[in-house]
Scaffold this motif. Structure first.
Motif, PDB file in Angstrom:
ATOM      1  N   ARG A   1       0.538   8.843  -6.574  1.00 35.49           N
ATOM      2  CA  ARG A   1       0.292  10.245  -6.216  1.00 35.49           C
ATOM      3  C   ARG A   1       0.492  11.188  -7.402  1.00 35.49           C
ATOM      4  NH1 ARG A   1       3.535  10.567  -1.977  1.00 35.49           N
ATOM      5  NH2 ARG A   1       1.981   9.530  -0.732  1.00 35.49           N
ATOM      6  N   ASP A   2       1.666  11.131  -8.026  1.00 36.29           N
ATOM      7  CA  ASP A   2       1.955  12.025  -9.154  1.00 36.29           C
ATOM      8  C   ASP A   2       1.149  11.643 -10.387  1.00 36.29           C
ATOM      9  OD1 ASP A   2       3.730  13.492  -7.643  1.00 36.29           O
ATOM     10  OD2 ASP A   2       5.444  12.254  -8.201  1.00 36.29           O
TER      11      ASP A   2
ATOM     12  N   PRO B   1       0.799  -1.232   0.000  1.00 35.39           N
ATOM     13  CA  PRO B   1       0.000   0.000   0.000  1.00 35.39           C
ATOM     14  C   PRO B   1       0.831   1.281   0.000  1.00 35.39           C
ATOM     15  CG  PRO B   1      -0.881  -1.555   1.596  1.00 35.39           C
ATOM     16  CD  PRO B   1       0.404  -2.137   1.086  1.00 35.39           C
ATOM     17  N   GLU B   2       1.936   1.305   0.743  1.00 31.89           N
ATOM     18  CA  GLU B   2       2.766   2.517   0.772  1.00 31.89           C
ATOM     19  C   GLU B   2       3.416   2.768  -0.578  1.00 31.89           C
ATOM     20  OE1 GLU B   2       4.967   3.697   3.983  1.00 31.89           O
ATOM     21  OE2 GLU B   2       3.578   2.906   5.465  1.00 31.89           O
ATOM     22  N   GLU B   3       3.911   1.708  -1.194  1.00 29.33           N
ATOM     23  CA  GLU B   3       4.510   1.855  -2.528  1.00 29.33           C
ATOM     24  C   GLU B   3       3.453   2.294  -3.536  1.00 29.33           C
ATOM     25  OE1 GLU B   3       6.994  -0.729  -5.861  1.00 29.33           O
ATOM     26  OE2 GLU B   3       6.112  -1.754  -4.141  1.00 29.33           O
ATOM     27  N   ARG B   4       2.259   1.703  -3.410  1.00 31.10           N
ATOM     28  CA  ARG B   4       1.158   2.071  -4.311  1.00 31.10           C
ATOM     29  C   ARG B   4       0.830   3.553  -4.188  1.00 31.10           C
ATOM     30  NH1 ARG B   4      -3.443  -0.787  -2.328  1.00 31.10           N
ATOM     31  NH2 ARG B   4      -3.819   1.005  -1.035  1.00 31.10           N
ATOM     32  N   ASN B   5       0.696   4.036  -2.962  1.00 30.62           N
ATOM     33  CA  ASN B   5       0.376   5.453  -2.752  1.00 30.62           C
ATOM     34  C   ASN B   5       1.459   6.364  -3.304  1.00 30.62           C
ATOM     35  OD1 ASN B   5      -2.011   4.759  -1.527  1.00 30.62           O
ATOM     36  ND2 ASN B   5      -1.229   4.948   0.546  1.00 30.62           N
TER      37      ASN B   5
ATOM     38  N   ARG C   1      -2.405  13.074 -10.397  1.00 30.72           N
ATOM     39  CA  ARG C   1      -2.487  14.488 -10.801  1.00 30.72           C
ATOM     40  C   ARG C   1      -2.472  14.628 -12.321  1.00 30.72           C
ATOM     41  NH1 ARG C   1       1.969  15.663  -7.235  1.00 30.72           N
ATOM     42  NH2 ARG C   1       1.122  15.522  -5.165  1.00 30.72           N
ATOM     43  N   ILE C   2      -1.630  13.868 -12.980  1.00 29.29           N
ATOM     44  CA  ILE C   2      -1.523  13.927 -14.440  1.00 29.29           C
ATOM     45  C   ILE C   2      -2.813  13.441 -15.095  1.00 29.29           C
ATOM     46  CG2 ILE C   2      -0.342  12.924 -16.447  1.00 29.29           C
ATOM     47  CD1 ILE C   2       2.180  12.734 -14.570  1.00 29.29           C
ATOM     48  N   VAL C   3      -3.300  12.301 -14.650  1.00 33.43           N
ATOM     49  CA  VAL C   3      -4.465  11.653 -15.270  1.00 33.43           C
ATOM     50  C   VAL C   3      -5.735  12.465 -15.056  1.00 33.43           C
ATOM     51  CG1 VAL C   3      -5.941   9.614 -15.098  1.00 33.43           C
ATOM     52  CG2 VAL C   3      -3.475   9.346 -15.273  1.00 33.43           C
ATOM     53  N   TYR C   4      -5.913  13.021 -13.873  1.00 34.53           N
ATOM     54  CA  TYR C   4      -7.157  13.740 -13.585  1.00 34.53           C
ATOM     55  C   TYR C   4      -7.332  14.978 -14.461  1.00 34.53           C
ATOM     56  CZ  TYR C   4      -9.184  10.984  -9.844  1.00 34.53           C
ATOM     57  OH  TYR C   4      -9.813   9.993  -9.143  1.00 34.53           O
ATOM     58  N   ARG C   5      -6.237  15.466 -15.039  1.00 36.19           N
ATOM     59  CA  ARG C   5      -6.343  16.589 -15.978  1.00 36.19           C
ATOM     60  C   ARG C   5      -6.883  16.136 -17.337  1.00 36.19           C
ATOM     61  NH1 ARG C   5      -0.520  18.165 -15.231  1.00 36.19           N
ATOM     62  NH2 ARG C   5      -0.459  18.307 -12.988  1.00 36.19           N
TER      63      ARG C   5
END
Length: 199
Positions: free
Chosen positions: A137-138, A129-133, A141-145
């Motif tokens: 994260r970055d 989970p930590e590696e996934r997060n 941000r790219i995809v949601y645009r």
């Protein structure tokens, strides 16, 4: 015929129901029931929603009203059996506020791709989970645009949420130099049961 405005006030609805129901069955607790949707738990402007619809004889009284955001109000059941509303609200209970639409997006993802987002993530070698997060994260941000809402809607619909998950996986696969596989067999041709008959 023009519908009469609802006269029952939000505090009356909250006081009535949260003295009678077990708040642990719902996505909202009593302290925030006046400002969070009783289905999705999101902090939104709330609408007074009839349990038994006005058009089917439902009364303007606290015993026949719940508080929903506009999105959930548009999806609520419109039937004369009041138990159905409570079944529906309980079925969508989430453990944390503001998570229902992500959860429904993950269900839609599974429906579309016949496996979970997390199975696809693990196939790319990401299961911690930590590696996934950290990895996502970055990318998020790219995809949601690269997404937008339908005209007149103030939110991403469930299909868009599901496909945003898919786009995140594709971007992660590209970043890792891996290939995200896709099962492109179609129901009916492959002998599999059609999706609408699957249980």
């Amino acid at each position: 015929m023009k519908r009469k405005p609802i006269k029952t006030k939000i505090p009356e609805i909250v006081n009535y129901w949260f003295s009678r129901i077990d708040e642990s069955d719902f996505s909202v607790d009593a302290a925030e029931a006046h400002e969070r949707c009783w289905r999705c738990g999101c902090k939104r402007n709330l609408e007074r929603c009839h349990i038994v619809p006005d058009s089917l004889g439902g009364k303007d009284e606290p015993a026949n009203l719940v508080l929903l955001c506009a999105r959930c109000h548009a999806e609520n059941p419109n039937v004369t059996d009041p138990e159905i509303m409570w079944d529906w609200l309980k079925a969508y209970k989430v453990p944390f506020y503001d998570t229902l639409w992500s959860i429904l997006g993950l269900k839609e993802y599974r429906f579309i791709y016949k496996r979970s987002f997390f199975e696809d993530l693990a196939a790319l070698g990401i299961s911690d989970p930590e590696e996934r997060n950290r990895e996502m994260r970055d990318i998020k941000r790219i995809v949601y645009r690269q997404a937008t809402v339908h005209f007149g809607q103030p939110y991403f619909n469930t299909a868009t949420v599901a496909e945003l998950y898919r786009m995140q996986l594709k971007e992660l696969a590209r970043k890792l130099g891996k290939t995200l596989t896709q099962d492109d067999s179609s129901e009916g041709i492959s002998g599999k049961m059609p999706w609408w008959l699957e249980t």
